[in-house]
Motif scaffolding. Structure first.
Motif, PDB file in Angstrom:
ATOM      1  N   VAL A  69       0.810  -1.221   0.000  1.00  0.00           N
ATOM      2  CA  VAL A  69       0.000   0.000   0.000  1.00  0.00           C
ATOM      3  C   VAL A  69       0.842   1.270   0.000  1.00  0.00           C
ATOM      4  O   VAL A  69       0.297   2.376  -0.036  1.00  0.00           O
ATOM      5  N   ARG A  70       2.166   1.127   0.013  1.00  0.00           N
ATOM      6  CA  ARG A  70       3.044   2.288  -0.092  1.00  0.00           C
ATOM      7  C   ARG A  70       4.396   1.821  -0.618  1.00  0.00           C
ATOM      8  O   ARG A  70       4.714   0.630  -0.583  1.00  0.00           O
ATOM      9  N   PRO A  71       5.215   2.725  -1.147  1.00  0.00           N
ATOM     10  CA  PRO A  71       6.555   2.343  -1.612  1.00  0.00           C
ATOM     11  C   PRO A  71       7.405   1.770  -0.488  1.00  0.00           C
ATOM     12  O   PRO A  71       7.078   1.914   0.702  1.00  0.00           O
ATOM     13  N   MET A  72       8.513   1.162  -0.839  1.00  0.00           N
ATOM     14  CA  MET A  72       9.349   0.469   0.131  1.00  0.00           C
ATOM     15  C   MET A  72       9.938   1.420   1.173  1.00  0.00           C
ATOM     16  O   MET A  72       9.992   1.093   2.362  1.00  0.00           O
ATOM     17  N   MET A  73      10.386   2.599   0.741  1.00  0.00           N
ATOM     18  CA  MET A  73      11.099   3.489   1.648  1.00  0.00           C
ATOM     19  C   MET A  73      10.607   4.929   1.596  1.00  0.00           C
ATOM     20  O   MET A  73      11.174   5.794   2.260  1.00  0.00           O
ATOM     21  N   ARG A  74       9.569   5.208   0.843  1.00  0.00           N
ATOM     22  CA  ARG A  74       9.154   6.593   0.615  1.00  0.00           C
ATOM     23  C   ARG A  74       7.655   6.740   0.797  1.00  0.00           C
ATOM     24  O   ARG A  74       6.924   5.762   0.914  1.00  0.00           O
ATOM     25  N   GLU A  75       7.217   7.961   0.827  1.00  0.00           N
ATOM     26  CA  GLU A  75       5.791   8.230   0.866  1.00  0.00           C
ATOM     27  C   GLU A  75       5.193   8.010  -0.527  1.00  0.00           C
ATOM     28  O   GLU A  75       5.877   8.107  -1.538  1.00  0.00           O
ATOM     29  N   TRP A  76       3.891   7.723  -0.536  1.00  0.00           N
ATOM     30  CA  TRP A  76       3.192   7.499  -1.790  1.00  0.00           C
ATOM     31  C   TRP A  76       3.166   8.772  -2.636  1.00  0.00           C
ATOM     32  O   TRP A  76       2.933   9.868  -2.137  1.00  0.00           O
ATOM     33  N   THR A  77       3.406   8.603  -3.942  1.00  0.00           N
ATOM     34  CA  THR A  77       3.312   9.682  -4.920  1.00  0.00           C
ATOM     35  C   THR A  77       2.077   9.464  -5.775  1.00  0.00           C
ATOM     36  O   THR A  77       1.911   8.409  -6.379  1.00  0.00           O
ATOM     37  N   SER A  78       1.193  10.454  -5.836  1.00  0.00           N
ATOM     38  CA  SER A  78      -0.065  10.329  -6.571  1.00  0.00           C
ATOM     39  C   SER A  78       0.069  10.843  -8.004  1.00  0.00           C
ATOM     40  O   SER A  78       0.816  11.770  -8.281  1.00  0.00           O
ATOM     41  N   ALA A  79      -0.705  10.219  -8.896  1.00  0.00           N
ATOM     42  CA  ALA A  79      -0.870  10.729 -10.261  1.00  0.00           C
ATOM     43  C   ALA A  79      -2.318  11.097 -10.516  1.00  0.00           C
ATOM     44  O   ALA A  79      -2.800  11.068 -11.655  1.00  0.00           O
ATOM     45  N   GLU A  80      -3.035  11.455  -9.453  1.00  0.00           N
ATOM     46  CA  GLU A  80      -4.452  11.781  -9.587  1.00  0.00           C
ATOM     47  C   GLU A  80      -4.683  13.032 -10.426  1.00  0.00           C
ATOM     48  O   GLU A  80      -5.757  13.188 -11.022  1.00  0.00           O
TER      49      GLU A  80
END
Length: 333
Positions: A69-80
């Motif tokens: 539900v999220r990247p391995m080491m980073r915050e989620w980046t949206s393409a909304e």
């Protein structure tokens, strides 16, 4: 003979069309859909995948697996900003949570990837059309996983060209660069990459004329296609592209129909994970540099052949109408 597939996706816009190729193309034996954090909110992606399965008339199958539900080491980046909710408002994330558009498997996506490939070693092609978090997590969890995969096919990066999220990085690699680096260093026997630049921006764009042509007869999937892709068409045109971009469905189509690939080359692909300026950049070294190749990179796709395949897919008869699947989701059944 069909091709056993797992499609790993962050379902929005063209990802949904890629799933339709896996669900409906006679060459495909789709064994699982694994969801990874990417384009839009995670439960929205799950709902989008379930709705796509329903649009293909296969809602009785529990193909969809929730993954990382999220990247391995980073915050989620949206393409909304590009995709909206990725499905034209047809379904909301609460519908996935409540099971109103189909049932999700209880098995985590990473476990499904490992299990399905281990059960048929050397037979299953994994097609990754989102960030590579699920694939990298499978590598870390089970170091034998790469050896069980027949082919890993990736939509991501640029072949020493421009990005679409930063000047140097394409979204899938930018969203989880550490995962991408792990995957390219994992030792998969066969890795095939369809990049953003130059292939997508040259061969994977539908002009508005082409877009209108393949959605002109009123077939159920044509309406579904428009609902999913209209917003992206508008955004792409607004930033100067010639039409809507379709790298994900082109990637799955190329797996199922190898004649789509006019030219490929062997490259050493490495991913930048440290530089703030070039984070997620894919460095693709050609043979001149004497580095051991770890991937085949698609250099040219037959656009006309892809357009024909897509047009045939969207004209598939006998499927639920957009109104029927939307009403079913609204009623919860």
């Amino acid at each position: 003979m069909t091709i056993p597939l797992i499609i790993d996706t962050d379902t929005a816009q063209d990802d949904a069309i890629a799933l339709l190729f896996g669900l409906l193309d006679p060459a495909a034996d789709l064994r699982a859909i694994t969801i990874v954090a990417g384009n839009v909110g995670f439960e929205q992606q799950v709902a989008n995948a379930l709705l796509t399965v329903a649009a293909a008339g296969r809602s009785d199958e529990r193909l969809v697996h929730r993954g990382c539900v999220r990247p391995m080491m980073r915050e989620w980046t949206s393409a909304e900003g590009v995709h909206g909710d990725g499905i034209g408002g047809l379904v909301g994330p609460e519908d996935a949570v409540n099971g109103r558009v189909g049932e999700v498997s209880d098995e985590h996506a990473v476990d499904a990837l490992i299990r399905l490939c281990a059960e048929a070693p050397g037979e299953v092609t994994v097609v990754a059309i989102g960030p590579l978090t699920n694939i990298a997590t499978a590598v870390v969890k089970d170091r034998s996983f790469p050896a069980t995969v027949k082919s890993l096919v990736i939509m991501g990066g640029s072949n020493n060209g421009r990005g679409n999220t930063t000047p140097s990085a394409e979204f899938n690699f930018y969203a989880d660069p550490e995962a991408a680096r792990i995957v390219f260093e994992a030792g998969f026997d066969d890795v095939l990459v369809l990049p953003w630049e130059p292939v997508t921006v040259r061969d994977g764009i539908l002009t508005r004329t082409e877009y209108e042509s393949i959605t002109s007869t009123g077939a159920p999937l044509q309406a579904f296609f428009r609902a999913a892709c209209d917003k992206t068409l508008e955004v792409c045109e607004a930033v100067g592209l010639a039409g809507s971009t379709h790298p994900d469905s082109m990637t799955v189509a190329a797996v199922l129909h190898e004649d789509l690939m006019r030219r490929t080359g062997r490259y050493r692909v490495e991913i930048e994970t440290a530089s703030a300026l070039t984070l997620g950049h894919s460095v693709m070294a050609w043979p001149k540099f004497g580095l051991a190749a770890n991937a085949r990179v698609i250099e040219e796709v037959d656009h006309g052949r892809y357009l024909d395949l897509l047009g045939d897919l969207l004209a598939t008869p006998g499927l639920p109408t957009l109104e029927e699947i939307s009403n079913n989701a609204s009623r919860g059944g």
